[in-house]
Write a protein that holds these residues in place. Structure first.
Motif, short mmCIF file in Angstrom:
data_model
loop_
_atom_site.label_atom_id
_atom_site.label_comp_id
_atom_site.label_asym_id
_atom_site.label_seq_id
_atom_site.Cartn_x
_atom_site.Cartn_y
_atom_site.Cartn_z
N ILE A 1 0.96 -1.05 0.20
CA ILE A 1 -0.07 -0.01 -0.06
C ILE A 1 0.84 1.18 -0.09
O ILE A 1 1.73 1.27 0.88
N GLU A 2 0.95 2.14 -1.03
CA GLU A 2 1.45 3.28 -1.08
C GLU A 2 1.09 4.38 -0.02
O GLU A 2 -0.24 4.34 0.35
N ALA A 3 1.75 5.31 0.39
CA ALA A 3 1.70 6.29 1.51
C ALA A 3 0.33 6.82 0.97
O ALA A 3 -0.53 7.31 1.91
N GLY A 4 0.33 7.26 -0.20
CA GLY A 4 -0.81 8.39 -0.58
C GLY A 4 -2.32 7.50 -0.51
O GLY A 4 -3.12 8.27 -0.75
N GLU A 5 -2.14 6.29 -0.39
CA GLU A 5 -3.46 5.55 -0.40
C GLU A 5 -4.26 5.51 0.70
O GLU A 5 -5.32 5.23 0.94
N LEU B 1 2.73 8.81 13.66
CA LEU B 1 2.78 7.97 13.03
C LEU B 1 2.52 8.39 11.50
O LEU B 1 3.35 8.11 10.41
N ARG B 2 1.55 9.19 11.29
CA ARG B 2 1.15 9.99 10.03
C ARG B 2 2.55 10.64 9.51
O ARG B 2 2.94 10.42 8.45
N ARG B 3 3.10 11.23 10.30
CA ARG B 3 4.20 12.16 10.13
C ARG B 3 5.62 11.18 9.59
O ARG B 3 6.15 11.26 8.71
N ARG B 4 5.73 10.30 10.48
CA ARG B 4 6.80 9.14 10.32
C ARG B 4 6.74 8.53 9.05
O ARG B 4 7.68 8.12 8.41
N LEU B 5 5.49 8.04 8.78
CA LEU B 5 5.37 7.15 7.46
C LEU B 5 4.79 7.87 6.36
O LEU B 5 4.73 7.34 5.14
N GLY B 6 4.84 9.09 6.46
CA GLY B 6 4.76 10.14 5.21
C GLY B 6 3.26 9.97 4.64
O GLY B 6 2.83 10.10 3.35
N LEU B 7 2.34 9.86 5.57
CA LEU B 7 0.91 9.48 5.09
C LEU B 7 0.09 10.84 5.01
O LEU B 7 -0.93 11.26 5.66
N ASP B 8 0.39 11.66 4.01
CA ASP B 8 0.29 13.04 3.82
C ASP B 8 -1.27 13.29 3.71
O ASP B 8 -2.01 14.22 3.72
N ASN B 9 -2.10 12.41 3.17
CA ASN B 9 -3.58 12.35 2.96
C ASN B 9 -4.45 11.90 3.96
O ASN B 9 -5.72 12.26 3.86
N ALA B 10 -3.70 11.36 5.12
CA ALA B 10 -4.65 10.87 6.20
C ALA B 10 -5.01 11.57 7.31
O ALA B 10 -4.38 12.57 7.90
N ILE B 11 -6.26 11.42 7.67
CA ILE B 11 -6.78 12.06 8.72
C ILE B 11 -6.20 11.21 9.97
O ILE B 11 -6.11 10.06 9.75
N ALA B 12 -5.89 11.85 11.22
CA ALA B 12 -5.19 10.99 12.20
C ALA B 12 -5.61 11.36 13.50
O ALA B 12 -5.68 12.70 13.82
#
Length: 370
Positions: A74-78, A100-111
């Motif tokens: 699963i890519e980060a942007g997904e 975790l969002r920041r560390r994993l680069g999940l830029d599209n995610a609500i956290a």
């Protein structure tokens, strides 16, 4: 169609402490601990942070590193949503999920985080599934919501930092770790079939842990007072009274540790687990005969044995991972779920139940089709 688990992962700290090693801290031994709990050893985070553990579990679930189970990378942007279940975050702000969002680069995610004690992962799964389903639906207002197709749900704990290592009745129980799962909306697969979550008041304070606010507060009831800064938080004794720890703290016991009445927790847990399983199965419109395995919270092997008897199922119907992890609170269920996948216990199309109970009191179960 439904929210399908497409990846699971787990992470354990490097240090493993066996039962007999605890003799150096309290009057105990391997036989005493094993016969009462099923625990042989536990992992303790010394250098690892909550975020370290959660990140590694998430990377496995996302298919980025070896270990765990992942249907694909699963890519980060997904990832659209990150929920972290924990009672032991590294910091108050940002949230554990935010880190975790920041560390994993999940830029599209609500956290955001959830705290339902040991049931946290079940609550997190339920929230994530509900948000994904709402996003996928055509109900009024759905178009105006954040589009959420995939979610990362993590349970991560450093529970040994809240453990009183001079109390042999509790210190033998707990361990650290993290587990994670990735949910994805799939039009062709059933995924999560039902969930059941419930709260019950812990009126006897059978399981509690206070906060220990220690920043100087230069105020009293009349306003600013420099003398008050050295006196501590005057509201803490009221909190101690509410959760039944005032006498213990007054006697010099630590404030920010887990206090537990074992027999009361056992009684609640055994009944709560069987009730949650039955309710979730009924809501899914199936029977236990349709289920391949149950992945329970790993708190005490005797609780699982009690539930097995009440549900009329053999012990090999249940995933057991407690022997070398101990009770890792919100991390317990996702770590055991990752074990079940790695051991080949869960195959495509199997119906599986994850179930937990925890302080508060909280409990719940989720039925899903793999």
């Amino acid at each position: 169609m439904g929210s399908t688990i497409i990846g699971c992962g787990k992470s354990l700290p490097a240090l493993e402490v066996e039962n007999d090693e605890l003799k150096a801290l309290v009057d105990t031994n391997d036989e005493w601990i094993t016969t009462r709990t099923g625990i042989k050893s536990r992992r303790i985070a010394v250098d690892e942070t909550n975020a370290d553990l959660g990140e590694e579990a998430a990377r496995q679930a996302l298919g980025w590193t070896e270990g765990g189970y992942a249907e694909r990378r699963i890519e980060a942007g997904e990832i659209d949503l990150v929920i972290c279940a924990t009672v032991t975050p590294d910091v108050v702000v940002p949230s554990a999920a935010g880190l975790l969002r920041r560390r994993l680069g999940l830029d599209n995610a609500i956290a955001f985080d959830v705290n339902a004690a040991c049931s946290g992962f079940i609550y997190g799964l339920t929230v994530a599934e509900t948000m994904i389903a709402a996003s996928a639906s055509n109900v009024a207002g759905a178009a105006g919501r954040n589009p959420i197709k995939r979610a990362l749900v993590v349970g991560a704990e450093r529970l040994t930092r809240l453990t009183n290592w001079s109390d042999r009745n509790t210190c033998v129980l707990f361990g650290d770790g993290a587990g994670a799962a990735v949910l994805e909306w799939n039009e062709e697969r059933a995924g999560i079939l039902s969930s059941f979550i419930v709260n019950e008041d812990d009126i006897t304070n059978a399981l509690t842990c206070a906060n220990a606010f220690d920043a100087p507060q230069p105020f009293d009831k009349d306003g600013i007072s420099l003398e008050a800064a050295a006196a501590g938080d005057p509201a803490l004794p009221r909190t101690d009274e509410e959760i039944g720890t005032h006498a213990l703290v007054e006697a010099g016991r630590p404030r920010q540790v887990l206090y537990m009445d074992g027999p009361k927790v056992f009684k609640f847990a055994a009944e709560a687990m069987t009730t949650a399983v039955r309710q979730a199965v009924e809501r899914a419109g199936i029977t236990l005969d349709d289920v391949a395995c149950i992945v329970p919270h790993q708190a005490n092997e005797r609780i699982i044995k009690y539930a097995a008897k009440k549900l009329g199922r053999p012990m090999d119907f249940f995933q057991l991972s407690i022997a070398h992890t101990g009770n890792s609170s919100a991390a317990s269920v996702p770590m055991a779920l990752a074990d079940a996948y790695e051991q080949g216990r869960i195959q495509r199309g199997d119906k599986v139940i994850v179930v937990a109970f925890g302080g508060g009191f909280t409990s719940g179960a989720v039925v899903f089709e793999a």
